[in-house]
Design an enzyme around this catalytic site. Structure first.
Site, PDB file in Angstrom:
ATOM      1  N   ASN A  76     -36.408  15.159  27.797  1.00  0.00           N
ATOM      2  CA  ASN A  76     -37.768  14.663  27.986  1.00  0.00           C
ATOM      3  C   ASN A  76     -38.668  15.655  28.710  1.00  0.00           C
ATOM      4  OD1 ASN A  76     -37.779  11.732  26.968  1.00  0.00           O
ATOM      5  ND2 ASN A  76     -35.910  11.867  28.176  1.00  0.00           N
ATOM      6  N   LYS A 194     -23.157  12.980  30.900  1.00  0.00           N
ATOM      7  CA  LYS A 194     -24.264  12.130  30.482  1.00  0.00           C
ATOM      8  C   LYS A 194     -24.102  11.915  28.987  1.00  0.00           C
ATOM      9  CE  LYS A 194     -29.161  11.810  29.495  1.00  0.00           C
ATOM     10  NZ  LYS A 194     -30.415  12.541  29.228  1.00  0.00           N
TER      11      LYS A 194
END
Length: 325
Positions: A76, A194
């Site tokens: 992001n 992650k």
């Protein structure tokens, strides 16, 4: 940092990878990365320069949220569109403002192992407490377990700070294989994973197979955060936390307390807005939603384009129909 190499023992069709210590330096307990992290956006001006003033304003606001820390230069953050100097400078600016009590995890993944090692060293020097290393993917057809284990081993051996593996198949076109994760979980400088794929059975299997290691799994999205906690995840790196930070942290709290009915109600209300700012419309939608909620989203950098009017209306509906606008 202890240096490790890989040797393989073949049993029929199976290959078991083992770590072979090449020096005797002792290791300590791995860094605790449990908690919620927004993978912060990189605001740009209309001329597509990094807007450091807007970045500073966001960090000041995020510092007041109950986050464990921030992820900088994740997907992001539009990191593939930044220069090396910009990537390092953004991390340095965040570290200068972010309270020392909060962790800063910096994305340092590059396509080559050599470049990733260099970027990792740069991120550590800029103030990162740990690095998030995405799977190299340009030659994805050759990125099998052997290649990826070799890559992450070299990076982790050389890294001055702990390493978090990062599997994001929506962007890379490949998943970090379970057998590679299990192998890498044994490395003393690899603290966790992650996982942004959203396959809860896979996440549960990884947690099960690494249960004997000091290895931590973070959900890569708020859309399946509750489910990830239910199978043993210890936190999340959630794009939606850039917008609804208090609410994502509340979902974490409810899961940690075992208040599953309340957690389920909140989780349901987060699914549509989360999908809107991730797989549906991406970074442009995240930045627009940030503006609605009092943060500085800024422009995207080309070739990313702003939302169309139709997309903008649908984005607003995804938030308003769930009671957030």
């Amino acid at each position: 940092m202890a240096m490790f190499s890989i040797r393989a023992l073949k049993y029929g069709r199976n290959v078991t990878f083992l770590w072979k210590r090449t020096n005797t330096k002792s290791t300590t307990r791995k860094l605790n990365i449990s908690g919620i992290y927004p993978p912060i956006a990189t605001p740009f001006t209309e001329s597509e320069e990094v807007d450091y003033q807007k970045l500073d304003e966001n960090i000041e606001k995020y510092s007041k949220f109950p986050f464990k820390g921030l992820v900088v230069q994740g997907s992001n953050g539009e990191y593939p569109y930044l220069t090396i100097n910009e990537r390092l400078e953004v991390v340095k600016r965040v570290r200068d403002i972010l309270p020392k009590s909060k962790l800063l995890i910096a994305g340092s993944g590059c396509e080559s192992t050599k470049a990733t090692v260099q970027m990792t060293e740069g991120m550590a020097h800029a103030g990162a407490d740990a690095v998030l290393v995405v799977t190299p993917c340009f030659y994805r057809g050759r990125m099998d377990s052997k290649a990826l284990i070799h890559h992450y081993t070299k990076v982790a051996d050389a890294s001055p700070v702990p390493v978090v593996l990062y599997s994001v198949p929506a962007n890379t076109g490949l998943e970090l294989p379970v057998d590679a994760v299990v192998c890498l979980s044994q490395h003393p400088n690899i603290v966790g994973l992650k996982d942004s794929g959203g396959d809860i059975t896979r996440i549960g299997l990884i947690i099960h197979k690494t249960r004997s290691e000091d290895f931590q799994v973070l959900a890569g999205s708020a859309g399946f955060l509750m489910a990830a906690y239910a199978v043993g995840a210890i936190g999340g790196v959630c794009a939606l936390a850039n917008v609804l930070g208090e609410e994502v942290c509340e979902l974490e709290r409810l899961c940690m307390l075992g208040q599953w009915e309340k957690a389920r109600e909140l989780q349901h209300r987060l699914i549509e807005p989360n999908a809107a700012v991730t797989r549906k419309y991406g970074v442009a939608a995240l930045k627009q939603a940030m503006e609605w909620f009092g943060f500085q989203g800024g422009a995207t950098r080309s070739p990313l384009q702003p939302l169309s009017q139709t997309e903008l209306q649908q984005l607003r509906m995804d938030f308003s129909s769930n009671g957030w606008l």
